[in-house]
Design a protein around this motif. Structure first.
Motif, PDB file in Angstrom:
ATOM      1  N   PHE A  20      14.064   4.872  22.094  1.00  0.00           N
ATOM      2  CA  PHE A  20      14.458   4.518  22.772  1.00  0.00           C
ATOM      3  C   PHE A  20      13.425   4.152  23.368  1.00  0.00           C
ATOM      4  N   HIS A  79      15.670  23.038  25.606  1.00  0.00           N
ATOM      5  CA  HIS A  79      15.966  21.209  25.442  1.00  0.00           C
ATOM      6  C   HIS A  79      16.536  22.059  23.750  1.00  0.00           C
ATOM      7  N   TRP A  80      17.301  22.647  23.524  1.00  0.00           N
ATOM      8  CA  TRP A  80      18.023  22.699  22.360  1.00  0.00           C
ATOM      9  C   TRP A  80      17.411  23.620  20.988  1.00  0.00           C
ATOM     10  N   ASN A  88      21.048  13.396  34.280  1.00  0.00           N
ATOM     11  CA  ASN A  88      20.817  12.177  32.838  1.00  0.00           C
ATOM     12  C   ASN A  88      22.003  11.652  33.149  1.00  0.00           C
ATOM     13  N   TRP A 134      14.181   7.836  29.562  1.00  0.00           N
ATOM     14  CA  TRP A 134      13.869   8.247  28.603  1.00  0.00           C
ATOM     15  C   TRP A 134      14.047   7.035  27.820  1.00  0.00           C
ATOM     16  N   ASN A 176      18.145  21.734  29.460  1.00  0.00           N
ATOM     17  CA  ASN A 176      18.478  20.611  29.748  1.00  0.00           C
ATOM     18  C   ASN A 176      20.094  20.339  29.188  1.00  0.00           C
ATOM     19  N   GLU A 177      20.827  19.434  29.471  1.00  0.00           N
ATOM     20  CA  GLU A 177      22.365  18.940  29.218  1.00  0.00           C
ATOM     21  C   GLU A 177      23.016  20.295  29.186  1.00  0.00           C
ATOM     22  N   CYS A 185      25.826  19.660  25.895  1.00  0.00           N
ATOM     23  CA  CYS A 185      25.493  19.038  24.353  1.00  0.00           C
ATOM     24  C   CYS A 185      25.531  20.542  23.865  1.00  0.00           C
ATOM     25  N   TRP A 197      26.856   2.837  23.706  1.00  0.00           N
ATOM     26  CA  TRP A 197      27.300   3.176  24.848  1.00  0.00           C
ATOM     27  C   TRP A 197      27.084   1.702  26.110  1.00  0.00           C
ATOM     28  N   GLU A 228      15.802  11.167  17.349  1.00  0.00           N
ATOM     29  CA  GLU A 228      17.721  11.450  18.319  1.00  0.00           C
ATOM     30  C   GLU A 228      18.482  12.172  17.506  1.00  0.00           C
ATOM     31  N   TRP A 229      17.633  13.127  17.250  1.00  0.00           N
ATOM     32  CA  TRP A 229      18.575  14.686  16.634  1.00  0.00           C
ATOM     33  C   TRP A 229      19.578  13.942  16.371  1.00  0.00           C
ATOM     34  N   GLN A 242      12.068  16.346  19.875  1.00  0.00           N
ATOM     35  CA  GLN A 242      11.865  14.692  19.012  1.00  0.00           C
ATOM     36  C   GLN A 242      10.472  14.161  19.182  1.00  0.00           C
ATOM     37  N   TYR A 248      23.632   7.882  31.922  1.00  0.00           N
ATOM     38  CA  TYR A 248      23.700   6.992  30.019  1.00  0.00           C
ATOM     39  C   TYR A 248      24.093   5.914  30.468  1.00  0.00           C
ATOM     40  N   GLU A 284      16.713  11.707  33.050  1.00  0.00           N
ATOM     41  CA  GLU A 284      16.868  11.213  31.635  1.00  0.00           C
ATOM     42  C   GLU A 284      17.337   9.589  32.250  1.00  0.00           C
TER      43      GLU A 284
HETATM   44  C1  FCB Z   1      20.000  13.335  25.829  1.00  0.00           C
HETATM   45  C2  FCB Z   1      19.718  14.362  25.887  1.00  0.00           C
HETATM   46  C3  FCB Z   1      17.680  13.843  25.690  1.00  0.00           C
HETATM   47  C4  FCB Z   1      17.698  12.662  24.171  1.00  0.00           C
HETATM   48  C5  FCB Z   1      18.881  11.735  25.336  1.00  0.00           C
HETATM   49  C6  FCB Z   1      19.410  10.281  23.912  1.00  0.00           C
HETATM   50  O1  FCB Z   1      21.382  13.357  25.329  1.00  0.00           O
HETATM   51  O2  FCB Z   1      18.350  15.080  26.402  1.00  0.00           O
HETATM   52  O3  FCB Z   1      17.274  14.681  24.643  1.00  0.00           O
HETATM   53  O4  FCB Z   1      18.586  12.670  22.524  1.00  0.00           O
HETATM   54  O5  FCB Z   1      20.310  11.672  25.321  1.00  0.00           O
END
Ligand code: FCB
Length: 456
Positions: free
Chosen positions: A425, A118-119, A290, A409, A162-163, A166, A335, A416-417, A17, A292, A362
């Motif tokens: 962010f 992280h992906w 994490n 974060w 990480n996550e 996802c 969100w 952002e992917w 990122q 949100y 995060e």
């Molecule tokens: C999370 C991810 C991070 C970022 C935030 C907004 O899912 O770990 O990389 O994209 O969301």
């Protein structure tokens, strides 16, 4: 004073990122380079090829962290920089980059928190089956050892995965993330199992080089609320909780998948080999959270369930996510801002899973920030977001929950992917044309908050 003296006050990023420099110093391609190159996958076809150019600006970015008064920084290591072909000799230039970063951080009094995955899976490993293939979990553990051998003398905090939700679901179910496969829930649960396995396999490999290491995984967790009181809605809440939270929490913390999960998803259990669940539930030093938003759900009416299924392959079936919540503040990601969900979540984790420590790995929000070329970025909504979520952390600590750190974060606006550069962010604004950095009002506010806490 509520926050412990040695509390980690940080901000987080991830390699793909922010780094850019995807073709430099021997980095190999990753699944995200390949995914972003496919037409229609990402917003305006954007990729992380340049991103925030952090690869060339790491020293300057550490100086900004110091200016904010952070005492911790969570970053991720790009596996394709270290093992460009997925196997074989590690790439020294990649290792050198992270070693220099760690030195800069330590010189500035900032504790490094390194995320291994992280992906950004090396594309070569994807071509051999990726996370569907058990061998990828073993490959991650090998890579973890390479990193720990180089950084373990200086890095104490490690996040393995990480996550994984996802990587598994967005990658193989919804198809919104690399590798972009839609509707293959069997693959998603198999992938999830190998991601979890890689976490457990990496732990002793890190410890071999960093005996004092504190190791955990970071999960994206959501408190689930009932949108009405019908019994079928209460069952929908349980299904959503299994899907969003317990799919990963239970194996990590209890050594078992939640009963009913695979039926909910309409799949067979993943290929669990003898001993896997013990490896996955190797005791962790902390759990990374994490946070949100929350989800408010209700049981879908049968007709709605059928159309949701046709529309976006959403699983598990029969759950209706209520989006139009009255009086809610909604971020640019769509969100809901719901700070109280964070302390609820932390208290529930403490009660139900007895984790030794919790790290907020995060928490943050995207808003439509504007910079007019001079002056400030006045992001008052993000200031409020941070203040209210830190208040939630403070409440949880006050109730005895062992929270040991908080990472906003993100440090910088970044890629952002699939949403590309449209979602900002950062605590620090990045003008992607010039790569100029401008500390937003929220960054200044956070700096002041940290200074206040550390002075107590
Ligand atoms: C999370 C991810 C991070 C970022 C935030 C907004 O899912 O770990 O990389 O994209 O969301």
């Amino acid at each position: 004073m509520t926050f412990p003296r040695d509390f980690l006050w940080g901000a987080a990023t991830s390699a793909y990122q922010i780094e850019g420099a995807t073709h430099e110093d021997g980095r190999g391609p990753s699944v995200w380079d390949a995914f972003a190159a496919e037409p229609g996958r990402t917003y305006l076809g954007q990729s992380g090829e340049v991103a925030a150019d952090h690869y060339h600006r790491a020293e300057q970015d550490v100086a900004l962290m110091a200016e904010l008064g952070l005492n911790a920084y969570r970053f991720s290591i790009a596996w394709p920089r270290i093992v460009p072909e997925g196997s074989g000799r590690p790439n020294q230039a990649g290792l050198d980059f992270y070693s220099r970063l760690v030195d800069h951080l330590l010189a500035a009094g900032i504790t490094p928190v390194a995320t291994l995955y992280h992906w950004d899976l090396p594309l070569a490993l994807y071509q051999q089956g990726g996370w569907r293939n058990r061998a990828t979990a073993l490959a991650l553990a090998d890579y973890a050892e390479v990193i720990a051998a180089r950084l373990g003398d200086r890095v104490r905090w490690w996040v393995t995965q990480n996550e994984p939700w996802c990587s598994a679901y967005l990658g193989y179910g919804a198809g919104e993330h690399a590798p972009g496969i839609v509707g293959d829930m069997q693959a998603a649960v198999d992938v999830a199992h190998h991601l979890l396995l890689s976490h457990g396999l990496a732990i002793p490999r890190i410890r071999a080089h960093a005996p004092e290491a504190r190791i955990g995984a970071a999960l994206n967790l959501f408190p689930i609320f009932a949108g009405d009181q019908r019994p079928e809605t209460l069952r929908a809440v349980q299904r959503a909780d299994r899907f969003h939270n317990r799919w990963f929490l239970d194996p990590l913390c209890r050594g078992e998948y939640p009963a009913g999960l695979f039926d909910d998803l309409g799949v067979a259990p993943p290929p669990i080999q003898d001993g896997d669940m013990a490896i996955i539930s190797t005791p962790d030093d902390f759990l990374g959270v994490n946070y949100y938003n929350r989800w408010v759900v209700r049981a879908a009416r049968p007709a709605a369930a059928a159309s949701a299924r046709r529309g976006d392959e959403r699983v598990p079936d029969g759950i209706d996510y209520i989006a139009d919540l009255p009086q809610s503040d909604i971020t640019a990601m769509g969100w809901e801002v719901y700070p109280h969900g964070l302390d609820m979540m932390l208290e529930e984790l403490n009660r139900a899973y007895h984790v030794p420590a919790l790290l907020i790995t995060e928490n943050g929000a995207a808003f439509h920030d504007e910079w007019n070329g001079v002056g400030r970025v006045a992001d008052q909504r993000r200031v409020r977001y941070l203040r209210d979520h830190l208040g939630a952390v403070e409440r949880a600590i006050g109730h005895g929950v062992p929270v040991v750190g908080y990472f906003a974060w993100s440090l910088l606006d970044n890629y952002e992917w699939a949403m590309g550069y449209g979602k900002r962010f950062g605590l620090i604004y990045v003008d992607f044309e010039t790569q100029r950095r401008i500390i937003k009002d929220s960054g200044r506010w956070y700096a002041g908050f940290i200074a206040g806490q550390r002075a107590m």
